[in-house]
Design an enzyme around this catalytic site. Structure first.
Site, PDB file in Angstrom:
ATOM      1  CE  LYS A 269      -3.817   1.971   2.777  1.00  0.00           C
ATOM      2  NZ  LYS A 269      -4.699   1.753   3.932  1.00  0.00           N
TER       3      LYS A 269
ATOM      4  CB  SER B 141      -8.161   3.500   3.176  1.00  0.00           C
ATOM      5  OG  SER B 141      -7.281   2.835   4.071  1.00  0.00           O
TER       6      SER B 141
ATOM      7  CB  SER C 155      -8.298   0.341   5.816  1.00  0.00           C
ATOM      8  OG  SER C 155      -8.990   1.554   5.791  1.00  0.00           O
TER       9      SER C 155
HETATM   10  N1  GLN Z   1     -12.823   3.699   6.624  1.00  0.00           N
HETATM   11  C1  GLN Z   1     -12.232   4.027   7.883  1.00  0.00           C
HETATM   12  C2  GLN Z   1     -11.810   5.475   7.894  1.00  0.00           C
HETATM   13  O1  GLN Z   1     -12.060   6.118   6.954  1.00  0.00           O
HETATM   14  C3  GLN Z   1     -11.079   3.125   8.158  1.00  0.00           C
HETATM   15  C4  GLN Z   1      -9.835   3.561   7.518  1.00  0.00           C
HETATM   16  C5  GLN Z   1      -8.686   2.688   7.816  1.00  0.00           C
HETATM   17  O2  GLN Z   1      -8.827   1.637   8.443  1.00  0.00           O
HETATM   18  N2  GLN Z   1      -7.522   3.166   7.418  1.00  0.00           N
HETATM   19  O3  GLN Z   1     -11.252   5.967   8.819  1.00  0.00           O
END
Ligand code: GLN
Length: 474
Positions: free
Chosen positions: A77, A152, A176
């Site tokens: 990532k 994400s 995420s």
């Molecule tokens: N969707 C969640 C957020 O926007 C989780 C993001 C993540 O785990 N990096 O914070």
């Protein structure tokens, strides 16, 4: 080579001289060439390097000196440092930035002879649930081209889903890794908070951030986890606990005591097909002899607000380093220093990141600190205690990974609250710091995958992986 073969099967073929790392790399590069234009899962492809690595590792395999992950092709990532390679965290603010060192988890992959083939697209600074917050355009779900991959770590999920690599690393702050794994029909593991060093991970919310693993099967995740976990002189927050050989003990066999939360299945956000798949899963578990019981988690309704207050607070502090001075984007239009900071940040950050920095700054400000930040910290402790108590009584807690399957691109971008609901079931493990995994449990009528999430006690990854492996095999 079958896309779904576990790495140990591939490795046997490599050791027997039936295939080579060169062929494996060519296989993935071909898929990348054919698919990435549409899916946008990779922002960089290290084709030449991967070929050279493959050549070197093939020699090592011949001479019997190859590492544990020789022949495993991985993508990472865009929040993980890899020396002399671009790092942008899905953001314009890091335009032109190259990592000056390599993240510990990435280094451990390299040391074990894994081959890193590319950098995954993601939501900007890992903030998002659909990968639509990337400065480099959204990633597209390979199972349905009008669908999001989740976020994400959407690029990391799709790279595995579309067979552009065997395994990928993502990060999971509130879901995420698990939520995109659920949307893409693959395995996504978030280990216990502090299990894996975060040296070289661009921080979003430091008391939540975890590196996580995407794979096609549980065995590969177990193997990668055992390679990248454990103490690290560069990260004082990482656990000193010994790292078990997870991949060598994946037999389950036992009858377990499993709880599922009333508040998840009665939740109005839960889609009916996901609910039905989950009900079937419970029936199956009972038929296999496990004891499955409905339990209550009254604090459920507080987990999402707690998560968003604490993570935005931490993000506002972590992201203050992107100031246009030390690295990344600097405006060309400032008359003085203060204007330079403001303009550089306003030009460099996207809308969601700006929103969260503002919110985080507000909850930390003198007038709101006690009412929001301190209160959310107290709520976090209560949630932790309540969940840990349940995990004393049950081997596992299960729930759907997400309330819905992959939704349509653009369908939630106008409504932050709706978007945040995609994390409804994943934030609980993050708030409490316990490990959780998402494994596939069928598909909806439109062919989109449904994920089952399993939570266990902190540092019980061994048991969690063995049980998940058993569920996928049965
Ligand atoms: N969707 C969640 C957020 O926007 C989780 C993001 C993540 O785990 N990096 O914070």
């Amino acid at each position: 080579m079958r896309a779904q073969s576990s790495f140990s099967e591939i490795r046997q073929q490599l050791d027997a001289g039936k295939i080579s790392c060169g062929q494996i790399v060519d296989h993935y590069l071909k898929n990348i060439r054919e698919k990435n234009g549409k899916l946008n899962a990779l922002l960089s492809v290290y084709d030449q390097e991967a070929k050279e690595q493959a050549h070197l590792i093939d020699q090592k395999i011949k001479s019997g000196s190859a590492g544990k992950l020789a022949g495993l092709v991985v993508t990472i990532k865009d929040v993980l440092c890899y020396k002399d390679h671009p790092l942008q965290c899905g953001s314009k603010i890091l335009d032109g930035f190259q990592s000056q060192f390599t993240a510990t988890a990435v280094q451990r992959l390299l040391d074990a002879d894994a081959i890193i083939i590319g950098r995954n697209n993601c939501d900007e600074f890992a903030m998002g649930s659909s990968n639509e917050n990337s400065a480099f355009s959204p990633v597209v779900n390979a199972d349905g081209h009008n669908r999001v991959p989740g976020g994400s770590s959407g690029g990391s999920a799709v790279a595995v889903q579309a067979d552009m690599c065997a395994v990928s690393l993502g990060t999971d702050t509130g879901g995420s890794v698990r939520q995109p794994a659920s949307f893409c029909g693959i395995v996504g593991l978030k280990p216990t908070y502090s299990r894996i060093s975060r040296h070289g991970l661009a921080a979003y919310a430091s008391t939540f951030d975890c590196i996580g693993i995407f794979s096609n099967n549980v065995k590969d995740s177990a193997l990668v986890l055992e390679v990248i976990s454990g103490e690290d002189e560069y990260d004082s927050t990482v656990s000193q606990k010994e790292v078990p050989a997870y991949s060598e003990h994946l037999e389950a066999g036992k009858r377990y005591k499993i709880g599922y939360l009333k508040e998840t299945i009665d939740n109005e956000a839960l889609n009916s097909e996901v609910k039905a798949a989950f009900a079937r899963q419970i029936d199956e578990l009972r038929a296999q002899g496990h004891q499955v019981q409905e339990i209550s988690f009254p604090l459920m309704e507080y987990t999402l607000p707690t998560y968003y207050i604490l993570t935005t607070a931490e993000a506002s502090s972590n992201l203050s380093r992107y100031d246009g001075v030390r690295y990344g984007h600097r405006t060309t239009e400032a008359g003085n220093l203060e204007e330079m900071y403001k303009k550089s940040r306003s030009e460099g950050f996207g809308e969601e990141v700006i929103k969260r920095i503002l919110l985080g700054t507000a909850v930390l400000s003198a007038s709101y600190h006690d009412a929001y930040y301190i209160k959310a910290q107290k709520a976090r402790r209560m949630i932790q205690n309540e969940l840990n108590e349940l995990l004393e009584r049950f081997d596992f807690i299960i729930m759907p990974t997400a309330p819905t399957t992959a939704f349509e691109l653009g369908s939630k971008t106008e409504n932050s609250m709706e978007m945040y609901l995609a994390d409804l079931f994943t934030v609980q493990a993050s708030v409490a710091g316990v490990p959780a995994i998402s494994i596939p449990m069928g598909r909806d009528r439109q062919g989109m995958s449904i994920g089952l999430q399993i939570l266990s006690k902190a540092f019980e990854e061994q048991k969690l992986l063995a049980f998940s492996n058993y569920l996928l095999d049965n």
